[in-house]
Design a protein around this motif. Structure first.
Motif: not given
Length: 161
Positions: A20-30
């Protein structure tokens, strides 16, 4: 899960973070990364994940060749890295476009690779044999002011059609 997602998960755990954190930091969807276990990722999504995790695309996709990013966060010299890894053709390092093409080619399934190889081979062979004449030249001579179709062909204009 796929090997790709397993390798990503392993690196995420090593970094002490989570999907979740990686996706948030990279602007990827959940849930984007976990979906890669059933869907092929786009290269423009996979590259930032590899950079974030400080691994190479080869490592993520094939399980080999962990990127050598320095401990202070500096990136290695790209040209030196290409030469070290043997990413050369005719003794010259590959350009960024060429490296991207190789990476995209590697991510394709084998049946698609064959299709791409055939297309490139056809274009190369046509270029090498200098077969420039095509059906296109029957209809167009290069000027922009002509209508398309048989009536506009060179033979029709010259009275030979």
């Amino acid at each position: 899960m796929s090997d790709l997602v397993n390798r990503i998960e392993k690196r995420i755990k090593e970094k002490g973070t989570n999907f979740k954190r990686v996706e948030q930091e990279l602007g990827l969807g959940n849930g984007t990364i976990k979906r890669w276990s059933t869907q092929s990722p786009r290269l423009d999504k996979l590259v930032p994940v590899a950079e974030y995790l400080q691994v190479s695309l080869d490592y993520l996709v094939f399980g080999s060749s962990v990127s050598e990013t320095s401990t202070n966060g500096d990136r290695p010299d790209l040209e030196a890295e290409k030469e070290r890894q043997g990413l050369t053709c005719d003794g010259l390092p590959l350009s960024e476009d060429e490296v991207d093409l190789v990476a995209m080619y590697r991510l394709l399934p084998p049946s698609h690779r064959e299709e791409i190889f055939d297309l490139v081979y056809f274009k190369y062979k046509r270029h090498v044999e200098e077969k420039k004449a095509s059906i296109y030249s029957t209809y167009f001579d290069g000027s922009e002011d002509e209508e398309s179709g048989p009536a506009g062909s060179r033979e029709a204009r010259d009275g030979t059609a």
